[in-house]
Scaffold this motif. Structure first.
Motif, PDB file in Angstrom:
ATOM      1  N   ARG A   1     -25.748 -55.158 -36.903  1.00  0.00           N
ATOM      2  CA  ARG A   1     -25.471 -54.042 -37.806  1.00  0.00           C
ATOM      3  C   ARG A   1     -24.397 -53.100 -37.269  1.00  0.00           C
ATOM      4  NH1 ARG A   1     -30.849 -51.445 -37.944  1.00  0.00           N
ATOM      5  NH2 ARG A   1     -29.837 -49.891 -39.221  1.00  0.00           N
ATOM      6  N   ARG A   2     -24.039 -53.278 -36.031  1.00  0.00           N
ATOM      7  CA  ARG A   2     -23.062 -52.396 -35.397  1.00  0.00           C
ATOM      8  C   ARG A   2     -21.679 -52.635 -35.983  1.00  0.00           C
ATOM      9  NH1 ARG A   2     -22.853 -53.405 -29.314  1.00  0.00           N
ATOM     10  NH2 ARG A   2     -25.051 -52.956 -29.574  1.00  0.00           N
ATOM     11  N   GLU A   3     -20.962 -51.544 -36.247  1.00  0.00           N
ATOM     12  CA  GLU A   3     -19.596 -51.670 -36.758  1.00  0.00           C
ATOM     13  C   GLU A   3     -18.704 -52.157 -35.628  1.00  0.00           C
ATOM     14  OE1 GLU A   3     -16.573 -48.412 -38.187  1.00  0.00           O
ATOM     15  OE2 GLU A   3     -18.065 -48.827 -39.762  1.00  0.00           O
ATOM     16  N   ARG A   4     -18.017 -53.247 -35.886  1.00  0.00           N
ATOM     17  CA  ARG A   4     -17.165 -53.824 -34.840  1.00  0.00           C
ATOM     18  C   ARG A   4     -15.863 -53.042 -34.733  1.00  0.00           C
ATOM     19  NH1 ARG A   4     -18.304 -60.190 -34.892  1.00  0.00           N
ATOM     20  NH2 ARG A   4     -20.528 -60.024 -35.289  1.00  0.00           N
ATOM     21  N   SER A   5     -15.334 -52.965 -33.515  1.00  0.00           N
ATOM     22  CA  SER A   5     -14.138 -52.158 -33.287  1.00  0.00           C
ATOM     23  C   SER A   5     -12.956 -52.972 -32.762  1.00  0.00           C
ATOM     24  CB  SER A   5     -14.462 -51.020 -32.315  1.00  0.00           C
ATOM     25  OG  SER A   5     -14.948 -51.552 -31.094  1.00  0.00           O
ATOM     26  N   ASP A   6     -13.112 -54.307 -32.699  1.00  0.00           N
ATOM     27  CA  ASP A   6     -11.971 -55.111 -32.262  1.00  0.00           C
ATOM     28  C   ASP A   6     -10.898 -55.094 -33.354  1.00  0.00           C
ATOM     29  OD1 ASP A   6     -12.273 -57.980 -33.819  1.00  0.00           O
ATOM     30  OD2 ASP A   6     -14.208 -56.999 -33.433  1.00  0.00           O
ATOM     31  N   GLN A   7      -9.660 -55.431 -33.008  1.00  0.00           N
ATOM     32  CA  GLN A   7      -8.529 -55.310 -33.938  1.00  0.00           C
ATOM     33  C   GLN A   7      -8.719 -56.114 -35.217  1.00  0.00           C
ATOM     34  OE1 GLN A   7      -5.175 -56.328 -31.490  1.00  0.00           O
ATOM     35  NE2 GLN A   7      -4.879 -54.219 -30.828  1.00  0.00           N
ATOM     36  N   LEU A   8      -9.195 -57.335 -35.104  1.00  0.00           N
ATOM     37  CA  LEU A   8      -9.384 -58.162 -36.287  1.00  0.00           C
ATOM     38  C   LEU A   8     -10.427 -57.553 -37.219  1.00  0.00           C
ATOM     39  CD1 LEU A   8      -8.789 -60.681 -37.922  1.00  0.00           C
ATOM     40  CD2 LEU A   8     -10.486 -61.900 -36.542  1.00  0.00           C
ATOM     41  N   SER A   9     -11.525 -57.090 -36.681  1.00  0.00           N
ATOM     42  CA  SER A   9     -12.576 -56.480 -37.502  1.00  0.00           C
ATOM     43  C   SER A   9     -12.092 -55.217 -38.195  1.00  0.00           C
ATOM     44  CB  SER A   9     -13.802 -56.160 -36.655  1.00  0.00           C
ATOM     45  OG  SER A   9     -14.374 -57.345 -36.147  1.00  0.00           O
ATOM     46  N   VAL A  10     -11.330 -54.390 -37.470  1.00  0.00           N
ATOM     47  CA  VAL A  10     -10.783 -53.167 -38.056  1.00  0.00           C
ATOM     48  C   VAL A  10      -9.818 -53.517 -39.180  1.00  0.00           C
ATOM     49  CG1 VAL A  10      -9.320 -51.155 -37.617  1.00  0.00           C
ATOM     50  CG2 VAL A  10     -11.110 -51.770 -35.983  1.00  0.00           C
ATOM     51  N   ALA A  11      -8.952 -54.508 -38.959  1.00  0.00           N
ATOM     52  CA  ALA A  11      -8.003 -54.932 -39.994  1.00  0.00           C
ATOM     53  C   ALA A  11      -8.733 -55.476 -41.220  1.00  0.00           C
ATOM     54  CB  ALA A  11      -7.043 -55.981 -39.432  1.00  0.00           C
ATOM     55  N   MET A  12      -9.774 -56.286 -41.006  1.00  0.00           N
ATOM     56  CA  MET A  12     -10.552 -56.833 -42.126  1.00  0.00           C
ATOM     57  C   MET A  12     -11.229 -55.712 -42.913  1.00  0.00           C
ATOM     58  SD  MET A  12     -10.329 -60.090 -42.474  1.00  0.00           S
ATOM     59  CE  MET A  12     -11.795 -60.499 -43.406  1.00  0.00           C
ATOM     60  N   ARG A  13     -11.817 -54.751 -42.203  1.00  0.00           N
ATOM     61  CA  ARG A  13     -12.506 -53.649 -42.867  1.00  0.00           C
ATOM     62  C   ARG A  13     -11.524 -52.823 -43.696  1.00  0.00           C
ATOM     63  NH1 ARG A  13     -15.369 -52.518 -38.888  1.00  0.00           N
ATOM     64  NH2 ARG A  13     -14.038 -51.019 -37.837  1.00  0.00           N
ATOM     65  N   GLU A  14     -10.347 -52.540 -43.135  1.00  0.00           N
ATOM     66  CA  GLU A  14      -9.342 -51.771 -43.864  1.00  0.00           C
ATOM     67  C   GLU A  14      -8.844 -52.542 -45.085  1.00  0.00           C
ATOM     68  OE1 GLU A  14      -6.384 -50.847 -40.922  1.00  0.00           O
ATOM     69  OE2 GLU A  14      -7.624 -49.262 -40.023  1.00  0.00           O
ATOM     70  N   SER A  15      -8.650 -53.846 -44.926  1.00  0.00           N
ATOM     71  CA  SER A  15      -8.198 -54.676 -46.034  1.00  0.00           C
ATOM     72  C   SER A  15      -9.240 -54.717 -47.153  1.00  0.00           C
ATOM     73  CB  SER A  15      -7.908 -56.094 -45.526  1.00  0.00           C
ATOM     74  OG  SER A  15      -7.564 -56.933 -46.595  1.00  0.00           O
ATOM     75  N   MET A  16     -10.495 -54.873 -46.778  1.00  0.00           N
ATOM     76  CA  MET A  16     -11.565 -54.905 -47.783  1.00  0.00           C
ATOM     77  C   MET A  16     -11.680 -53.562 -48.502  1.00  0.00           C
ATOM     78  SD  MET A  16     -14.338 -57.138 -45.590  1.00  0.00           S
ATOM     79  CE  MET A  16     -15.733 -56.544 -46.497  1.00  0.00           C
ATOM     80  N   SER A  17     -11.528 -52.492 -47.771  1.00  0.00           N
ATOM     81  CA  SER A  17     -11.603 -51.160 -48.351  1.00  0.00           C
ATOM     82  C   SER A  17     -10.451 -50.941 -49.325  1.00  0.00           C
ATOM     83  CB  SER A  17     -11.570 -50.127 -47.238  1.00  0.00           C
ATOM     84  OG  SER A  17     -11.787 -48.846 -47.722  1.00  0.00           O
ATOM     85  N   GLU A  18      -9.260 -51.374 -48.934  1.00  0.00           N
ATOM     86  CA  GLU A  18      -8.075 -51.260 -49.792  1.00  0.00           C
ATOM     87  C   GLU A  18      -8.257 -52.091 -51.064  1.00  0.00           C
ATOM     88  OE1 GLU A  18      -3.451 -52.417 -49.232  1.00  0.00           O
ATOM     89  OE2 GLU A  18      -4.399 -51.360 -47.553  1.00  0.00           O
ATOM     90  N   HIS A  19      -8.775 -53.295 -50.916  1.00  0.00           N
ATOM     91  CA  HIS A  19      -9.029 -54.171 -52.059  1.00  0.00           C
ATOM     92  C   HIS A  19     -10.040 -53.523 -53.014  1.00  0.00           C
ATOM     93  CE1 HIS A  19      -9.663 -57.780 -54.413  1.00  0.00           C
ATOM     94  NE2 HIS A  19     -10.967 -57.629 -54.225  1.00  0.00           N
TER      95      HIS A  19
END
Length: 122
Positions: free
Chosen positions: A94-112
């Protein structure tokens, strides 16, 4: 759960200066614990069960108080209904991941999601 590099930097050696996990199969332990509680509730503890399924205890003053009892215990079945989990920051799943790929995926999903919401108005 700590990565090897973090353990190594802290000079932690599992089984030597830091214990191995006590519980290795949490689900199995949940089932065993639930079965043990139900055995007591159906046996020697049955006299402390109210018709509502809650338990009661008598205080030193003689007063009886009702205890809040988990739903799965009150219902008296063998199925586990209540699931207690670690707080998100301690639970890797359940922990929010902070690695670069996870951050990029989260930002992309949020933008979408924002774009979809603007297009569909929901």
């Amino acid at each position: 759960e700590a990565p090897f590099s973090l353990r190594a930097s802290a000079r932690v050696v599992l089984g030597q200066n830091y214990p191995h996990r006590i519980v290795t199969d949490l689900e199995a332990c949940r089932r065993e614990s639930h079965a043990a509680v139900m055995k007591v509730r159906r046996g020697v503890g049955a006299r402390f069960i109210l018709p509502s399924g809650h338990e009661w205890v008598q205080l030193d003053s003689g007063k009886r108080v009702v205890l809040i009892t988990r739903t799965d215990y009150r219902e008296g079945g063998d199925e586990i209904v209540t699931r207690q989990t670690a707080e998100a920051r301690w639970d890797l799943r359940r922990r929010e991941r902070s690695d670069q790929l996870s951050v990029a995926m989260r930002e992309s999903m949020s933008e979408h999601a924002r774009a979809w919401q603007q297009e569909h108005g929901d």
